[in-house]
Design a protein around this motif. Structure first.
Motif, PDB file in Angstrom:
ATOM      1  N   PRO A   1      -3.030 -31.823 -43.484  1.00  0.00           N
ATOM      2  CA  PRO A   1      -3.255 -32.865 -44.492  1.00  0.00           C
ATOM      3  C   PRO A   1      -4.454 -32.617 -45.416  1.00  0.00           C
ATOM      4  CG  PRO A   1      -3.755 -33.693 -42.293  1.00  0.00           C
ATOM      5  CD  PRO A   1      -3.132 -32.344 -42.123  1.00  0.00           C
ATOM      6  N   ALA A   2      -5.417 -31.801 -44.995  1.00  0.00           N
ATOM      7  CA  ALA A   2      -6.585 -31.506 -45.833  1.00  0.00           C
ATOM      8  C   ALA A   2      -6.887 -30.008 -45.748  1.00  0.00           C
ATOM      9  CB  ALA A   2      -7.786 -32.328 -45.379  1.00  0.00           C
ATOM     10  N   PRO A   3      -6.037 -29.165 -46.343  1.00  0.00           N
ATOM     11  CA  PRO A   3      -6.202 -27.715 -46.163  1.00  0.00           C
ATOM     12  C   PRO A   3      -7.517 -27.151 -46.688  1.00  0.00           C
ATOM     13  CG  PRO A   3      -4.474 -28.178 -47.776  1.00  0.00           C
ATOM     14  CD  PRO A   3      -4.873 -29.481 -47.173  1.00  0.00           C
ATOM     15  N   ARG A   4      -8.001 -27.630 -47.822  1.00  0.00           N
ATOM     16  CA  ARG A   4      -9.268 -27.102 -48.364  1.00  0.00           C
ATOM     17  C   ARG A   4     -10.443 -27.392 -47.440  1.00  0.00           C
ATOM     18  NH1 ARG A   4      -8.800 -28.618 -54.756  1.00  0.00           N
ATOM     19  NH2 ARG A   4      -7.190 -27.087 -55.226  1.00  0.00           N
ATOM     20  N   ALA A   5     -10.557 -28.638 -47.017  1.00  0.00           N
ATOM     21  CA  ALA A   5     -11.654 -29.018 -46.125  1.00  0.00           C
ATOM     22  C   ALA A   5     -11.527 -28.309 -44.781  1.00  0.00           C
ATOM     23  CB  ALA A   5     -11.672 -30.532 -45.930  1.00  0.00           C
TER      24      ALA A   5
END
Length: 149
Positions: A77-81
């Motif tokens: 759900p939050a690939p960058r972070a």
């Protein structure tokens, strides 16, 4: 005039044949030359959360994928972070688990297992941790993005 047309037609057919052979030969030569796969070492992970006492027999409740090179992507759900966190700890996932969470949880034994497996910067990684119950898992992972999915 007919002789001239036959000669032009024959010359065109020969030219087309030469071009076809040239194209086939050039294509074969290019196919034999290996091309680099990419500029980045692979960083592809599969993260799972399951219910049970052992990772091998746990019932998987959720699973996500995470690719970090060349750009963050996947079903996380939050690939960058998540990629930023994995990079910050050098894929030492224990560093993302708060050993002294401030939340109050019961001592109920309802084990939750989180596993990470795959490749990080070209090296195989496999990590698993067990929490006593969902409350202790949530408390220990409250601040992070990678293991919260």
């Amino acid at each position: 005039m007919r002789h001239l047309l036959k000669t032009v037609s024959a010359a065109a057919a020969v030219a087309a044949g030469v071009l076809t052979v040239s194209a086939v030969t050039t294509g074969a030569a290019q196919a034999a030359t290996p091309k680099p796969m990419g500029l980045y070492a692979p960083s592809d992970l599969v993260l799972t959360v399951g219910q049970g006492e052992d990772a091998a027999t746990a019932t998987v409740q959720r699973a996500v994928t995470l690719t970090c090179a060349p750009k963050a992507s996947g079903t996380h759900p939050a690939p960058r972070a998540a990629c930023a966190e994995a990079g910050a700890v050098g894929a030492r996932f224990d560093a993302l688990v708060n050993q002294e969470p401030k939340a109050l949880c019961t001592k109920e034994w309802n084990p939750v297992i989180i596993s990470v497996s795959g490749v990080w910067q070209g090296k195989h990684v496999a990590w698993t941790t067990t929490f006593g119950n969902p409350c202790t898992k949530d408390a220990a992972l409250a601040e992070g993005a990678l293991l919260n999915f």
